[in-house]
Design a protein around this motif. Structure first.
Motif, PDB file in Angstrom:
ATOM      1  N   LEU A  70     -11.972  -8.439   8.699  1.00  0.00           N
ATOM      2  CA  LEU A  70     -12.112  -7.087   9.234  1.00  0.00           C
ATOM      3  C   LEU A  70     -10.752  -6.440   9.464  1.00  0.00           C
ATOM      4  CD1 LEU A  70     -15.034  -7.633  11.780  1.00  0.00           C
ATOM      5  CD2 LEU A  70     -15.158  -6.690   9.462  1.00  0.00           C
ATOM      6  N   GLN A  71      -9.761  -7.239   9.845  1.00  0.00           N
ATOM      7  CA  GLN A  71      -8.417  -6.690  10.076  1.00  0.00           C
ATOM      8  C   GLN A  71      -7.790  -6.185   8.780  1.00  0.00           C
ATOM      9  OE1 GLN A  71      -5.847  -9.334  12.322  1.00  0.00           O
ATOM     10  NE2 GLN A  71      -7.527  -9.857  13.711  1.00  0.00           N
ATOM     11  N   ILE A  72      -7.938  -6.935   7.685  1.00  0.00           N
ATOM     12  CA  ILE A  72      -7.324  -6.465   6.436  1.00  0.00           C
ATOM     13  C   ILE A  72      -8.062  -5.234   5.923  1.00  0.00           C
ATOM     14  CG2 ILE A  72      -8.633  -7.913   4.801  1.00  0.00           C
ATOM     15  CD1 ILE A  72      -5.973  -8.304   3.283  1.00  0.00           C
ATOM     16  N   LEU A  73      -9.384  -5.169   6.135  1.00  0.00           N
ATOM     17  CA  LEU A  73     -10.130  -3.975   5.745  1.00  0.00           C
ATOM     18  C   LEU A  73      -9.694  -2.766   6.567  1.00  0.00           C
ATOM     19  CD1 LEU A  73     -13.688  -5.550   5.320  1.00  0.00           C
ATOM     20  CD2 LEU A  73     -12.192  -4.733   3.494  1.00  0.00           C
ATOM     21  N   LYS A  74      -9.435  -2.986   7.850  1.00  0.00           N
ATOM     22  CA  LYS A  74      -8.957  -1.883   8.704  1.00  0.00           C
ATOM     23  C   LYS A  74      -7.581  -1.423   8.251  1.00  0.00           C
ATOM     24  CE  LYS A  74      -9.688   0.607  12.517  1.00  0.00           C
ATOM     25  NZ  LYS A  74      -8.777   1.710  12.300  1.00  0.00           N
ATOM     26  N   ARG A  75      -6.748  -2.357   7.856  1.00  0.00           N
ATOM     27  CA  ARG A  75      -5.419  -1.995   7.366  1.00  0.00           C
ATOM     28  C   ARG A  75      -5.532  -1.101   6.123  1.00  0.00           C
ATOM     29  NH1 ARG A  75      -0.205  -4.276   7.707  1.00  0.00           N
ATOM     30  NH2 ARG A  75       1.084  -3.900   5.853  1.00  0.00           N
ATOM     31  N   ILE A  76      -6.449  -1.457   5.231  1.00  0.00           N
ATOM     32  CA  ILE A  76      -6.632  -0.683   3.997  1.00  0.00           C
ATOM     33  C   ILE A  76      -7.111   0.726   4.317  1.00  0.00           C
ATOM     34  CG2 ILE A  76      -7.961  -0.506   1.866  1.00  0.00           C
ATOM     35  CD1 ILE A  76      -8.088  -3.624   1.899  1.00  0.00           C
ATOM     36  N   ILE A  77      -8.146   0.837   5.148  1.00  0.00           N
ATOM     37  CA  ILE A  77      -8.716   2.157   5.426  1.00  0.00           C
ATOM     38  C   ILE A  77      -7.717   3.038   6.163  1.00  0.00           C
ATOM     39  CG2 ILE A  77      -9.849   1.516   7.613  1.00  0.00           C
ATOM     40  CD1 ILE A  77     -11.405   3.784   4.954  1.00  0.00           C
ATOM     41  N   ASP A  78      -6.932   2.452   7.057  1.00  0.00           N
ATOM     42  CA  ASP A  78      -5.948   3.246   7.794  1.00  0.00           C
ATOM     43  C   ASP A  78      -4.848   3.770   6.874  1.00  0.00           C
ATOM     44  OD1 ASP A  78      -7.352   2.840  10.116  1.00  0.00           O
ATOM     45  OD2 ASP A  78      -5.994   1.324  10.935  1.00  0.00           O
ATOM     46  N   HIS A  79      -4.324   2.921   5.991  1.00  0.00           N
ATOM     47  CA  HIS A  79      -3.265   3.353   5.078  1.00  0.00           C
ATOM     48  C   HIS A  79      -3.784   4.407   4.097  1.00  0.00           C
ATOM     49  CE1 HIS A  79      -0.726   0.136   6.601  1.00  0.00           C
ATOM     50  NE2 HIS A  79       0.259   0.565   5.842  1.00  0.00           N
ATOM     51  N   CYS A  80      -4.992   4.208   3.591  1.00  0.00           N
ATOM     52  CA  CYS A  80      -5.543   5.191   2.652  1.00  0.00           C
ATOM     53  C   CYS A  80      -5.742   6.535   3.345  1.00  0.00           C
ATOM     54  CB  CYS A  80      -6.859   4.680   2.077  1.00  0.00           C
ATOM     55  SG  CYS A  80      -6.680   3.336   0.877  1.00  0.00           S
ATOM     56  N   GLY A  81      -6.163   6.504   4.606  1.00  0.00           N
ATOM     57  CA  GLY A  81      -6.317   7.748   5.352  1.00  0.00           C
ATOM     58  C   GLY A  81      -5.003   8.474   5.530  1.00  0.00           C
ATOM     59  N   GLU A  82      -3.942   7.723   5.808  1.00  0.00           N
ATOM     60  CA  GLU A  82      -2.623   8.337   5.988  1.00  0.00           C
ATOM     61  C   GLU A  82      -2.133   9.000   4.708  1.00  0.00           C
ATOM     62  OE1 GLU A  82      -0.183   5.144   7.300  1.00  0.00           O
ATOM     63  OE2 GLU A  82      -1.202   4.937   9.239  1.00  0.00           O
ATOM     64  N   HIS A  83      -2.492   8.429   3.556  1.00  0.00           N
ATOM     65  CA  HIS A  83      -2.039   8.963   2.273  1.00  0.00           C
ATOM     66  C   HIS A  83      -3.053   9.914   1.629  1.00  0.00           C
ATOM     67  CE1 HIS A  83       1.644   6.519   1.476  1.00  0.00           C
ATOM     68  NE2 HIS A  83       1.086   5.720   2.366  1.00  0.00           N
ATOM     69  N   GLY A  84      -4.201  10.099   2.272  1.00  0.00           N
ATOM     70  CA  GLY A  84      -5.216  10.984   1.714  1.00  0.00           C
ATOM     71  C   GLY A  84      -5.852  10.450   0.448  1.00  0.00           C
ATOM     72  N   VAL A  85      -5.963   9.126   0.335  1.00  0.00           N
ATOM     73  CA  VAL A  85      -6.536   8.487  -0.848  1.00  0.00           C
ATOM     74  C   VAL A  85      -7.959   8.019  -0.533  1.00  0.00           C
ATOM     75  CG1 VAL A  85      -6.365   6.508  -2.426  1.00  0.00           C
ATOM     76  CG2 VAL A  85      -4.310   7.793  -1.776  1.00  0.00           C
ATOM     77  N   LEU A 131       0.809  -1.218   0.000  1.00  0.00           N
ATOM     78  CA  LEU A 131       0.000   0.000   0.000  1.00  0.00           C
ATOM     79  C   LEU A 131       0.842   1.268   0.000  1.00  0.00           C
ATOM     80  CD1 LEU A 131      -2.898  -1.073   2.378  1.00  0.00           C
ATOM     81  CD2 LEU A 131      -3.103  -0.449  -0.033  1.00  0.00           C
ATOM     82  N   ASP A 132       1.913   1.307   0.769  1.00  0.00           N
ATOM     83  CA  ASP A 132       2.731   2.520   0.810  1.00  0.00           C
ATOM     84  C   ASP A 132       3.356   2.832  -0.543  1.00  0.00           C
ATOM     85  OD1 ASP A 132       2.167   3.032   3.475  1.00  0.00           O
ATOM     86  OD2 ASP A 132       3.860   1.855   4.212  1.00  0.00           O
ATOM     87  N   SER A 133       3.639   1.799  -1.328  1.00  0.00           N
ATOM     88  CA  SER A 133       4.187   2.006  -2.675  1.00  0.00           C
ATOM     89  C   SER A 133       3.084   2.304  -3.685  1.00  0.00           C
ATOM     90  CB  SER A 133       4.951   0.758  -3.121  1.00  0.00           C
ATOM     91  OG  SER A 133       6.041   0.501  -2.261  1.00  0.00           O
ATOM     92  N   LEU A 134       1.904   1.714  -3.468  1.00  0.00           N
ATOM     93  CA  LEU A 134       0.802   1.848  -4.420  1.00  0.00           C
ATOM     94  C   LEU A 134       0.096   3.195  -4.320  1.00  0.00           C
ATOM     95  CD1 LEU A 134      -1.283   0.438  -6.417  1.00  0.00           C
ATOM     96  CD2 LEU A 134      -2.581  -0.112  -4.350  1.00  0.00           C
ATOM     97  N   LEU A 135      -0.194   3.627  -3.112  1.00  0.00           N
ATOM     98  CA  LEU A 135      -1.103   4.753  -2.912  1.00  0.00           C
ATOM     99  C   LEU A 135      -0.638   6.067  -3.538  1.00  0.00           C
ATOM    100  CD1 LEU A 135      -2.322   3.941   0.698  1.00  0.00           C
ATOM    101  CD2 LEU A 135      -3.598   3.724  -1.444  1.00  0.00           C
ATOM    102  N   PRO A 136       0.667   6.367  -3.628  1.00  0.00           N
ATOM    103  CA  PRO A 136       1.055   7.610  -4.305  1.00  0.00           C
ATOM    104  C   PRO A 136       0.681   7.654  -5.786  1.00  0.00           C
ATOM    105  CG  PRO A 136       2.843   6.828  -2.903  1.00  0.00           C
ATOM    106  CD  PRO A 136       1.828   5.733  -2.959  1.00  0.00           C
ATOM    107  N   HIS A 137       0.332   6.501  -6.371  1.00  0.00           N
ATOM    108  CA  HIS A 137       0.055   6.439  -7.807  1.00  0.00           C
ATOM    109  C   HIS A 137      -1.434   6.396  -8.137  1.00  0.00           C
ATOM    110  CE1 HIS A 137       4.316   5.800  -8.566  1.00  0.00           C
ATOM    111  NE2 HIS A 137       4.315   4.823  -7.682  1.00  0.00           N
ATOM    112  N   VAL A 138      -2.310   6.427  -7.124  1.00  0.00           N
ATOM    113  CA  VAL A 138      -3.738   6.310  -7.393  1.00  0.00           C
ATOM    114  C   VAL A 138      -4.506   7.436  -6.724  1.00  0.00           C
ATOM    115  CG1 VAL A 138      -3.681   3.804  -7.668  1.00  0.00           C
ATOM    116  CG2 VAL A 138      -4.112   4.775  -5.403  1.00  0.00           C
ATOM    117  N   ASP A 139      -5.687   7.700  -7.266  1.00  0.00           N
ATOM    118  CA  ASP A 139      -6.585   8.693  -6.679  1.00  0.00           C
ATOM    119  C   ASP A 139      -7.602   8.039  -5.757  1.00  0.00           C
ATOM    120  OD1 ASP A 139      -5.634  11.053  -8.226  1.00  0.00           O
ATOM    121  OD2 ASP A 139      -6.333   9.856  -9.921  1.00  0.00           O
TER     122      ASP A 139
END
Length: 354
Positions: free
Chosen positions: A260-275, A217-225
């Motif tokens: 639920l844990q993997i979904l929480k991981r996704i939402i938390d990382h996206c929030g940190e990157h503003g995605v 996610l940290d590598s992916l999120l800078p490349h997506v909206d």
């Protein structure tokens, strides 16, 4: 609803069935009355409710349900009902009509997602022994770039200067997204050279279906909206369980701590990157599952048209500040499913999650 056929039913059975039909009609009337009301919890957490679609006829439900937009337009369905591969003009006409009918509401187009159980009749058998994990979706598009480029060209042409959201399915590693985005950039440059209108706002995203992305996610999120979580396939790959296998249909539950844990991981990382992040799988259209998603932090759900009314009704009865800590506590449970605990919690607070 119940997957049963009753032959020559007795009067009491008929009365029960008719009562169920009447109850459903009453619920639909109740949901229709809520159509113009905000999708917000009692403590004013706003939720965007969107619709999944795949044919032009589906678009009529956009107004009927009061959906905020089309969170997932499955572009492969028109390909599957034709006898030959549609050319750019035919595709552009269809996508343009979708945008016209949406009338300014956002539409997210998922690029061609075939393979697995969705085979194009004019392409022939794909020959995969394990089709769900085989040559499908973006893997086909990247191996047959001319096919993907024609679809992207048609989408740009259909937008004709309007906003455009494109989502690539089945991305398993960042390199695949970058390659697909490169093809999109080529088509944008082609349109500019020819003096054609390009989208005044372009949003590019991926469908999160492959668990391997959770560790990229940290590598992916800078490349997506945006990211849209496809919970159907994500669940299938998480538990190595074919979702079409009736023996496994009820063996694993999306409301399991692992899911639920993997979904929480996704939402938390996206929030940190503003995605921006949304859910477009079956979980979004089930009231109880939808409440769990809200408690994890999701605020954008996309579902079948029939799910919007029940989910909106449930959301409007919830105090999210009560649900959030309860669901977070359940993440550490060693139970295979927390569904019944969450259902009891909701029913105790007068929330209809049936």
């Amino acid at each position: 609803d119940s997957a049963q056929v009753l032959v020559r039913p007795a009067d009491d059975v008929l009365q029960s069935v008719y009562a169920a039909i009447d109850a459903r009609a009453e619920r639909r009337r109740k949901y229709a009355a809520l159509r113009e009301l905000a999708s917000a919890t009692l403590d004013q957490a706003r939720v965007s409710l969107n619709m999944n679609a795949g044919l032009l006829i589906d678009m009529q439900h956009l107004e009927e349900t009061g959906a905020d937009g089309i969170g997932l337009y499955r572009t492969e369905i028109p390909f599957m009902v034709r006898s030959e591969f549609p050319d750019v003009d035919a595709q552009a006409w269809l996508y343009g009509r979708v945008l016209d009918v949406a009338d300014g509401k956002p539409v997210t187009f998922r690029t061609l997602d075939v393979g697995g159980d969705k085979v194009l009749p004019y392409v022939g058998a794909f020959g995969d022994e394990n089709p769900a994990m085989g040559w499908r979706a973006i893997r086909i598009g990247l191996d047959r770039p001319a096919m993907l480029r024609r679809q992207l060209r048609a989408l740009i042409q259909a937008a004709n200067g309007r906003p455009l959201s494109v989502m690539f399915p089945m991305i398993a590693e960042v390199a695949e997204l970058l390659q697909a985005r490169g093809l999109l950039d080529l088509e944008l440059e082609r349109a500019r050279r020819r003096g054609q209108a390009v989208p005044h706002r372009l949003r590019v995203g991926v469908m999160f279906e492959v668990p391997a992305l959770a560790w990229q996610l940290d590598s992916l999120l800078p490349h997506v909206d945006f990211i849209s979580v496809g919970t159907n396939d994500l669940m299938q790959f998480m538990y190595a369980a074919d979702r079409g296998n009736t023996r496994l249909a009820n063996r694993y539950d999306p409301l399991s701590p692992a899911m639920l844990q993997i979904l929480k991981r996704i939402i938390d990382h996206c929030g940190e990157h503003g995605v921006e992040v949304s859910i477009c799988g079956e979980m979004a259209g089930k009231p109880l599952d939808a409440l769990a998603l809200l408690a994890l932090g999701f605020r954008n759900l996309s579902m079948s048209a029939s799910g919007i009314g029940p989910v909106r009704a449930a959301i409007r009865k919830v105090v999210l500040a009560e649900f959030e800590p309860f669901v977070v506590d359940l993440l550490g449970s060693d139970e295979p499913s927390v569904r019944e605990r969450l259902r009891a919690f909701a029913l105790d607070r007068g929330v209809d999650v049936l």
